[in-house]
Scaffold this motif. Structure first.
Motif, PDB file in Angstrom:
ATOM      1  N   ARG A 188       0.856  -1.198   0.000  1.00 45.97           N
ATOM      2  CA  ARG A 188       0.000   0.000   0.000  1.00 45.97           C
ATOM      3  C   ARG A 188       0.886   1.241   0.000  1.00 45.97           C
ATOM      4  O   ARG A 188       1.739   1.405   0.866  1.00 45.97           O
ATOM      5  CB  ARG A 188      -0.927   0.014   1.208  1.00 45.97           C
ATOM      6  N   LEU A 189       0.724   2.097  -1.002  1.00 42.78           N
ATOM      7  CA  LEU A 189       1.562   3.294  -1.112  1.00 42.78           C
ATOM      8  C   LEU A 189       1.297   4.242   0.054  1.00 42.78           C
ATOM      9  O   LEU A 189       0.158   4.689   0.245  1.00 42.78           O
ATOM     10  CB  LEU A 189       1.277   4.019  -2.426  1.00 42.78           C
ATOM     11  N   PRO A 190       2.334   4.575   0.838  1.00 41.92           N
ATOM     12  CA  PRO A 190       2.141   5.542   1.930  1.00 41.92           C
ATOM     13  C   PRO A 190       1.999   6.971   1.427  1.00 41.92           C
ATOM     14  O   PRO A 190       1.435   7.830   2.106  1.00 41.92           O
ATOM     15  CB  PRO A 190       3.400   5.377   2.780  1.00 41.92           C
ATOM     16  N   SER A 193       2.507   8.256  -5.328  1.00 46.83           N
ATOM     17  CA  SER A 193       3.728   8.331  -6.127  1.00 46.83           C
ATOM     18  C   SER A 193       3.684   7.309  -7.254  1.00 46.83           C
ATOM     19  O   SER A 193       3.729   6.098  -7.011  1.00 46.83           O
ATOM     20  CB  SER A 193       4.965   8.078  -5.262  1.00 46.83           C
ATOM     21  N   ALA A 194       3.601   7.805  -8.487  1.00 48.27           N
ATOM     22  CA  ALA A 194       3.640   6.913  -9.640  1.00 48.27           C
ATOM     23  C   ALA A 194       5.002   6.235  -9.760  1.00 48.27           C
ATOM     24  O   ALA A 194       5.100   5.115 -10.270  1.00 48.27           O
ATOM     25  CB  ALA A 194       3.321   7.696 -10.908  1.00 48.27           C
ATOM     26  N   GLN A 195       6.064   6.908  -9.287  1.00 44.90           N
ATOM     27  CA  GLN A 195       7.394   6.317  -9.369  1.00 44.90           C
ATOM     28  C   GLN A 195       7.526   5.115  -8.443  1.00 44.90           C
ATOM     29  O   GLN A 195       8.086   4.082  -8.824  1.00 44.90           O
ATOM     30  CB  GLN A 195       8.455   7.361  -9.046  1.00 44.90           C
ATOM     31  N   VAL A 196       7.019   5.219  -7.223  1.00 44.39           N
ATOM     32  CA  VAL A 196       7.088   4.094  -6.291  1.00 44.39           C
ATOM     33  C   VAL A 196       6.225   2.939  -6.804  1.00 44.39           C
ATOM     34  O   VAL A 196       6.643   1.776  -6.799  1.00 44.39           O
ATOM     35  CB  VAL A 196       6.661   4.519  -4.880  1.00 44.39           C
ATOM     36  N   LYS A 197       5.003   3.268  -7.233  1.00 45.70           N
ATOM     37  CA  LYS A 197       4.127   2.242  -7.807  1.00 45.70           C
ATOM     38  C   LYS A 197       4.824   1.522  -8.948  1.00 45.70           C
ATOM     39  O   LYS A 197       4.838   0.281  -9.003  1.00 45.70           O
ATOM     40  CB  LYS A 197       2.834   2.890  -8.312  1.00 45.70           C
ATOM     41  N   ARG A 212       1.227  -7.003  -5.909  1.00 50.06           N
ATOM     42  CA  ARG A 212       0.112  -6.059  -5.915  1.00 50.06           C
ATOM     43  C   ARG A 212       0.535  -4.723  -5.318  1.00 50.06           C
ATOM     44  O   ARG A 212       1.296  -4.682  -4.351  1.00 50.06           O
ATOM     45  CB  ARG A 212      -1.083  -6.606  -5.135  1.00 50.06           C
ATOM     46  N   VAL A 213      -0.001  -3.655  -5.877  1.00 55.04           N
ATOM     47  CA  VAL A 213       0.172  -2.307  -5.341  1.00 55.04           C
ATOM     48  C   VAL A 213      -1.215  -1.724  -5.074  1.00 55.04           C
ATOM     49  O   VAL A 213      -2.101  -1.791  -5.947  1.00 55.04           O
ATOM     50  CB  VAL A 213       0.936  -1.398  -6.316  1.00 55.04           C
ATOM     51  N   ILE A 214      -1.394  -1.170  -3.897  1.00 49.86           N
ATOM     52  CA  ILE A 214      -2.660  -0.537  -3.527  1.00 49.86           C
ATOM     53  C   ILE A 214      -2.458   0.969  -3.516  1.00 49.86           C
ATOM     54  O   ILE A 214      -1.566   1.479  -2.821  1.00 49.86           O
ATOM     55  CB  ILE A 214      -3.148  -1.013  -2.141  1.00 49.86           C
ATOM     56  N   ARG A 243      -7.496   1.831  -5.423  1.00 48.74           N
ATOM     57  CA  ARG A 243      -7.143   1.201  -6.696  1.00 48.74           C
ATOM     58  C   ARG A 243      -6.101   0.119  -6.435  1.00 48.74           C
ATOM     59  O   ARG A 243      -5.109   0.349  -5.747  1.00 48.74           O
ATOM     60  CB  ARG A 243      -6.598   2.278  -7.637  1.00 48.74           C
ATOM     61  N   ILE A 244      -6.322  -1.072  -6.983  1.00 46.27           N
ATOM     62  CA  ILE A 244      -5.410  -2.197  -6.774  1.00 46.27           C
ATOM     63  C   ILE A 244      -4.889  -2.657  -8.128  1.00 46.27           C
ATOM     64  O   ILE A 244      -5.655  -2.980  -9.034  1.00 46.27           O
ATOM     65  CB  ILE A 244      -6.115  -3.360  -6.055  1.00 46.27           C
TER      66      ILE A 244
END
Length: 464
Positions: A188-190, A193-197, A212-214, A243-244
């Motif tokens: 889960r993105l804290p 950030s599109a870069q971290v995702k 998976r990225v949330i 969004r997942i």
């Protein structure tokens, strides 16, 4: 826990020690009010898409062709790094690029440090790409990039099994040893950030299972769109308003031809300039209007801008249109912080627009701007005040009291603005100079080459 770069790594890669020094020759320039901006211009290719096109083509097996690639310093840093990792990348005389990929799982270990220059996108996405390969790479960058936070990428990549030894504070230079095999995670993105995702999804390409990225807040989705085009198995859903994105690992990417649309972040400077300069009527061709990137267009229209979309179309899976921009008087507004991820790079030039609007513009929720190439809240507040604007700086945004359309009135000799090696500060304050009484002098325009090497020429062309 992030480890420090060991002495042996620094001895083995002496270039890493010197890479943080800024190597540009400073070039100052003055910008002053002149006639209206008219005619038709075309901005360079989208920087975010250009980075990804080179990386994904470099991971595909076979030949891909890229048309419209942005040839700025940031993107060229990505091209150089992908060559070190085993991709063959050539620029043709016609400006088209040909890439023969190395294949997912078949990257080569780079023989020297990967120099990211000023490019945070290159650094963070390539860290993800390498994290699930059994190779070791050292990442370096210039003085500006070496001060930017990498911990937000380091944390999930280490959860996936990569070993990362970073400089104090989790910054560059750093050494990354990829995991083989890496471990799939749900992250889960804290922070939005599109870069971290993208870094996590790229690591997931060579990781067995599903990564998976949330996203609590949606960010630009170029990675999802383009990876799907290259053949990755990727699913996007929503649960509880979040969004997942799920990516299936051990992927085989197929080559494809990519046409890069014009960069909306580059178009932003001309959208604001034509709006502010009386008599302007400017058409900007082939601008990417991905909904996750179009926040500035919506905000300018809310403020009263006269911007028309012409010939809306789809180019390579991305919505595109020509933008016809006419001079208009803007009105200050309170900007919804929820729109920030879709225009995070455009806030510096929006602050310029707000400085010439009628009434007050208030922005909040912009803490992310403090960890860009510079502290963009502090640097833009100082620069606009020098140019004669009324600005109040807060922890998470700026409050700007506009002139009502009157030119900015700074010092008689013109404001001397310190860009802090930040290309967007330089270009934003160049636009402020067009709407000022005494002009604006930029201490160093060389950083503009990182993202928009034709900026000066297009500005002169539009003003003729």
């Amino acid at each position: 826990m992030i480890k420090s770069v060991p002495a042996r790594a620094r001895r083995a890669l002496p270039e890493a020690r010197g890479a943080v020094k800024d190597r540009r020759l400073m070039t100052s320039h003055s910008f002053a009010a002149h006639g209206p901006l008219r005619g038709t211009i075309r901005v360079p290719g989208d920087k975010s898409i250009s980075h990804r096109a080179l990386m994904f083509a470099g991971l595909a097996v076979g030949q891909s062709r890229i048309t419209g690639l942005l040839e700025g310093e940031d993107v060229l840093a990505t091209a150089a790094a992908m060559r070190q990792l085993g991709a063959s990348i050539l620029r043709g005389a016609d400006g088209k690029w040909t890439v023969h990929g190395a294949g997912v799982g078949s990257l080569l270990e780079p023989k020297t440090a990967l120099d990211m220059g000023n490019s945070g996108t290159s650094a963070r996405l390539l860290m993800g790409l390498i994290a699930s390969h059994a190779i070791t790479a050292t990442f370096t960058g210039d003085a500006s990039l070496s001060g930017r936070p990498m911990k937000r990428v380091i944390d999930p990549l280490m959860q996936m099994g990569a070993s990362i030894e970073a400089s104090p504070g989790g910054t560059l230079p750093l050494m990354l040893r990829g995991a083989q095999p890496a471990v799939p995670i749900t992250y889960r993105l804290p922070v939005a950030s599109a870069q971290v995702k993208s870094a996590v999804l790229l690591a997931g390409l060579n990781t067995p299972g599903i990564t998976r990225v949330i996203e609590p807040v949606p960010t630009r989705d170029h990675t999802e769109r383009m990876l799907t085009g290259f053949g990755a198995r990727l699913e996007v859903g929503e649960e509880g308003g979040e969004r997942i994105i799920a990516i299936h690992g051990e992927a085989d990417l197929r080559p494809m031809d990519v046409t890069v649309p014009g960069d909306p972040s580059s178009a932003a400077f001309f959208m604001v300039a034509a709006t502010l300069v009386p008599g302007s009527d400017l058409t900007i061709r082939n601008v990417g209007l991905n909904p996750t990137r179009a926040g500035l267009l919506h905000v300018l229209r809310q403020m009263g801008a006269d911007i028309t979309e012409v010939d809306a179309r789809d180019v390579g899976g991305e919505p595109v249109a020509d933008l016809k921009v006419r001079h208009a008087q803007l009105a200050g507004i309170d900007i919804d912080p929820a729109i920030a991820p879709s225009m995070i790079d455009e806030f510096p030039v929006l602050f310029v627009a707000a400085a010439l609007a009628s009434g007050t513009t208030r922005t909040t929720g912009l803490e992310e701007l403090r960890v860009k190439e510079s502290d963009r809240l502090a640097v833009m507040a100082a620069a606009l005040k020098l140019a004669g604007a009324r600005v109040e700086e807060h922890e998470d945004g700026l409050t700007i009291h506009g002139t009502g359309g009157d030119p900015l009135a700074g010092t008689p000799e013109g404001a001397l603005v310190a860009t802090r090696l930040d290309h967007r500060i330089a270009m934003s304050m160049a636009i402020a100079g067009l709407a000022s009484r005494d002009g604006v002098r930029i201490d160093d325009t060389s950083p503009i080459n990182t993202s928009f090497p034709t900026f000066m020429g297009l500005l002169a062309e539009a003003g003729q």
